[in-house]
Design a protein around this motif. Structure first.
Motif, PDB file in Angstrom:
ATOM      1  N   PRO A 101       0.817  -1.056   0.270  1.00 28.16           N
ATOM      2  CA  PRO A 101      -0.122  -0.005  -0.045  1.00 28.16           C
ATOM      3  C   PRO A 101       0.985   1.320  -0.008  1.00 28.16           C
ATOM      4  N   ASN A 102       2.206   1.021   0.389  1.00 28.90           N
ATOM      5  CA  ASN A 102       2.780   2.350   0.265  1.00 28.90           C
ATOM      6  C   ASN A 102       3.096   2.931  -0.863  1.00 28.90           C
ATOM      7  N   ASP A 103       3.297   2.020  -1.954  1.00 31.72           N
ATOM      8  CA  ASP A 103       3.617   2.554  -3.464  1.00 31.72           C
ATOM      9  C   ASP A 103       2.064   2.777  -3.931  1.00 31.72           C
ATOM     10  N   LEU A 104       1.076   2.258  -3.770  1.00 30.62           N
ATOM     11  CA  LEU A 104      -0.289   2.456  -3.831  1.00 30.62           C
ATOM     12  C   LEU A 104      -0.954   3.916  -3.608  1.00 30.62           C
ATOM     13  N   ALA A 105      -0.365   4.287  -2.444  1.00 30.82           N
ATOM     14  CA  ALA A 105      -0.789   5.593  -1.874  1.00 30.82           C
ATOM     15  C   ALA A 105       0.036   6.761  -2.628  1.00 30.82           C
ATOM     16  N   ARG A 106       1.173   6.361  -2.765  1.00 27.19           N
ATOM     17  CA  ARG A 106       2.166   7.382  -3.510  1.00 27.19           C
ATOM     18  C   ARG A 106       1.382   7.713  -4.973  1.00 27.19           C
ATOM     19  N   ARG A 107       1.008   6.628  -5.703  1.00 25.81           N
ATOM     20  CA  ARG A 107       0.422   6.869  -6.916  1.00 25.81           C
ATOM     21  C   ARG A 107      -0.865   7.596  -6.816  1.00 25.81           C
ATOM     22  N   ILE A 108      -1.715   7.131  -5.987  1.00 23.21           N
ATOM     23  CA  ILE A 108      -2.915   7.799  -5.781  1.00 23.21           C
ATOM     24  C   ILE A 108      -2.678   9.416  -5.275  1.00 23.21           C
ATOM     25  N   GLY A 285     -16.443  16.053  -7.156  1.00 25.02           N
ATOM     26  CA  GLY A 285     -15.132  16.491  -7.039  1.00 25.02           C
ATOM     27  C   GLY A 285     -14.712  16.952  -5.748  1.00 25.02           C
ATOM     28  N   ASP A 286     -15.339  17.114  -4.802  1.00 23.43           N
ATOM     29  CA  ASP A 286     -15.220  17.567  -3.484  1.00 23.43           C
ATOM     30  C   ASP A 286     -15.097  16.535  -2.653  1.00 23.43           C
ATOM     31  N   SER A 287     -13.705  16.263  -2.147  1.00 24.45           N
ATOM     32  CA  SER A 287     -13.640  14.721  -1.143  1.00 24.45           C
ATOM     33  C   SER A 287     -13.381  15.514   0.229  1.00 24.45           C
ATOM     34  N   SER A 288     -13.765  16.629   0.556  1.00 28.69           N
ATOM     35  CA  SER A 288     -13.467  17.123   1.930  1.00 28.69           C
ATOM     36  C   SER A 288     -14.214  16.425   3.008  1.00 28.69           C
ATOM     37  N   LYS A 289     -15.184  15.840   2.712  1.00 25.41           N
ATOM     38  CA  LYS A 289     -16.098  15.411   3.635  1.00 25.41           C
ATOM     39  C   LYS A 289     -15.745  13.835   3.916  1.00 25.41           C
ATOM     40  N   ILE A 290     -14.879  13.230   3.290  1.00 29.48           N
ATOM     41  CA  ILE A 290     -14.477  11.859   3.374  1.00 29.48           C
ATOM     42  C   ILE A 290     -13.548  11.884   4.457  1.00 29.48           C
ATOM     43  N   LEU A 291     -13.950  11.112   5.394  1.00 31.29           N
ATOM     44  CA  LEU A 291     -13.086  11.015   6.703  1.00 31.29           C
ATOM     45  C   LEU A 291     -11.866   9.877   6.776  1.00 31.29           C
ATOM     46  N   SER A 292     -11.816   9.237   5.745  1.00 32.22           N
ATOM     47  CA  SER A 292     -10.707   8.007   5.809  1.00 32.22           C
ATOM     48  C   SER A 292     -10.183   7.895   4.453  1.00 32.22           C
ATOM     49  N   THR A 293      -9.412   8.863   3.733  1.00 33.47           N
ATOM     50  CA  THR A 293      -8.768   8.511   2.240  1.00 33.47           C
ATOM     51  C   THR A 293      -7.865   7.524   2.429  1.00 33.47           C
ATOM     52  N   TYR A 294      -7.307   6.983   1.456  1.00 30.81           N
ATOM     53  CA  TYR A 294      -6.140   5.868   1.335  1.00 30.81           C
ATOM     54  C   TYR A 294      -5.063   6.353   1.900  1.00 30.81           C
ATOM     55  N   GLN A 295      -4.672   7.556   1.950  1.00 32.04           N
ATOM     56  CA  GLN A 295      -3.350   8.175   2.261  1.00 32.04           C
ATOM     57  C   GLN A 295      -3.391   8.200   3.777  1.00 32.04           C
TER      58      GLN A 295
END
Length: 320
Positions: A101-108, A285-295
Motif C-alpha cells: 500500500p505504500n506505493d499505491l498511496a504514492r500513485r494515488i 469532485g469535492d472529497s473534503s467530507k471523506i473521513l478516511s482517504t487511502y493516504q
C-alpha cells in the motif's frame, strides 16, 4: 452513476444493498474469483454483468467508481488497475497484509484520485460526540479491545493471507484511536497462538495478543485482541482522562464521571454515511467530507504491520 464491485462476499452485499437505496446509482458489474460467483451476484441486479477478471470488467464497462471488497492478500493489482485508469474507488479495510500500500498511496497522491476506506467507526455519531467531549478533558491513556471468535474462512486463519487478527479486525480500533488522538510514534507487541492452532487445522494466525503504543501527543495506549472465544464479547475503546472514563463500543457510548454515568446509543448507520459521502465526492469532485482517504488509512495500516514486525522481533518499532 455506474458502479462496479470487486469481490462477492459479505462486504460487497452490505455496500450493494445500501447503494440500491440511493437514487441515481446503478450497479452494473461484479468481479469475482470465479465467473460463477460473479454471475450469481450479478443476477440480483437487473443491469449487472459478472466478470472473473478486473481488466476485462474495466475494458468492457465505463464505471464512475469501483468498490473493492476482497481479503487482505488479494489487494494490489486491483487498486493499480483503477489508478492507471483514474477511476475513484472505495476499498474495505485492511489495505493489504504487507508494504505494498505504500506505493499505491504514492500513485494515488500523484494522480489526485478520490478514494475512501471503510473505517466506518469514524462516521458514527457516538464517535463525533467523543470528539466534542475531548475538548473538555485531558486524556492520559486508552485501552482498546477486539475480543471475539475466529471467522471460519480458510484465508483468515492463514497469517500469510489475512495478516492476522490485528491487521484484519483490530485495525478498526487502531484507526479509531488515531482518529481521536493522532498518530502513533512507537509500537511494541506480544502475540502468541495459545489455543486455535490445535482446534482448527491450518491456523497460523496468533490467537492472543496485546500491542502497546506511544502516541505523538504523549498518550499511552494498549489494544488487545483474541479470537479464542465462542462469540464476540468485547469490541471498543476505553479512554481515561482527568474527568473520568469514556467507553465507546459498537453501538453505545458510556461517559463515567465520579458517580455519574451517561449513556448514548448509536443512532446513525455509519455504512450509509460513508457511502453517501464517497459517492457525493465522486459526483462533485469535492472529497473534503471523506473521513478516511487511502493516504490517511495507510497510517493505520503501518501501525498494524509494525505490530506484526514487533511481535516477531521482540523489539519496539519506531514509526517516526
Amino acid at each position: 452513476m455506474k458502479i462496479g464491485f470487486v469481490g462477492t462476499g459479505w462486504f460487497t452485499r452490505t455496500h450493494a444493498s445500501i447503494l440500491k437505496e440511493i437514487e441515481g446509482v446503478d450497479i452494473t458489474a461484479f468481479c469475482g474469483t470465479s465467473l460463477e460467483k460473479a454471475e450469481k451476484e450479478a443476477r440480483n441486479w437487473s443491469n449487472a454483468t459478472g466478470y472473473s477478471n478486473v481488466e476485462e470488467m474495466l475494458d468492457k464497462q465505463k464505471l464512475d467508481a469501483v468498490y473493492i471488497c476482497v481479503p487482505p492478500h488479494a489487494h494490489g493489482e486491483i487498486e493499480a488497475a483503477l489508478i492507471d485508469r483514474n477511476i475513484p474507488f472505495f476499498v474495505e479495510k485492511p489495505l493489504g497484509n504487507n508494504e505494498e500500500p505504500n506505493d499505491l498511496a504514492r500513485r494515488i497522491e500523484e494522480k489526485g484520485l478520490i478514494t475512501s476506506v471503510g473505517y466506518h467507526w469514524r462516521y458514527k455519531d457516538t464517535t463525533n460526540r467523543v470528539l466534542s467531549l475531548l475538548n473538555e478533558c485531558r486524556v492520559g491513556m486508552a485501552l482498546g479491545y477486539w475480543m471475539g471468535s475466529m471467522p471460519m474462512v480458510p484465508w483468515w486463519r492463514d497469517v500469510n493471507k489475512s495478516g492476522g487478527q490485528f491487521v484484519e479486525q483490530t485495525t478498526h480500533i487502531v484507526d479509531l484511536l488515531r482518529y481521536l488522538f493522532g498518530d502513533v510514534n512507537e509500537v511494541y507487541a506480544a502475540f502468541n497462538n495459545q489455543i486455535m492452532r490445535s482446534k482448527v487445522e491450518g491456523t497460523t494466525v496468533p490467537d492472543v495478543g496485546s500491542v502497546t503504543m506511544k502516541l505523538k501527543n504523549g498518550m499511552i495506549a494498549t489494544i488487545s485482541n483474541t479470537c479464542i472465544l465462542k462469540n464476540s464479547s468485547k469490541v471498543g475503546l476505553e479512554i481515561y482522562s482527568d474527568e473520568g472514563i469514556i467507553e465507546l463500543s459498537n453501538d453505545l457510548l458510556r461517559v463515567v464521571s465520579g458517580n455519574q454515568v451517561e449513556e448514548y446509543k448509536e443512532e446513525t448507520n455509519p455504512y450509509l454515511a460513508e457511502n453517501k459521502i464517497f459517492l457525493n465526492a465522486v459526483q462533485t469532485g469535492d472529497s473534503s467530507k471523506i473521513l478516511s482517504t487511502y493516504q490517511d488509512a495507510l497510517k493505520t495500516h503501518r501501525v498494524t504491520i509494525a505490530a506484526n514486525q514487533s511481535a516477531i522481533s521482540g523489539q519496539p518499532i519506531y514509526l517516526g
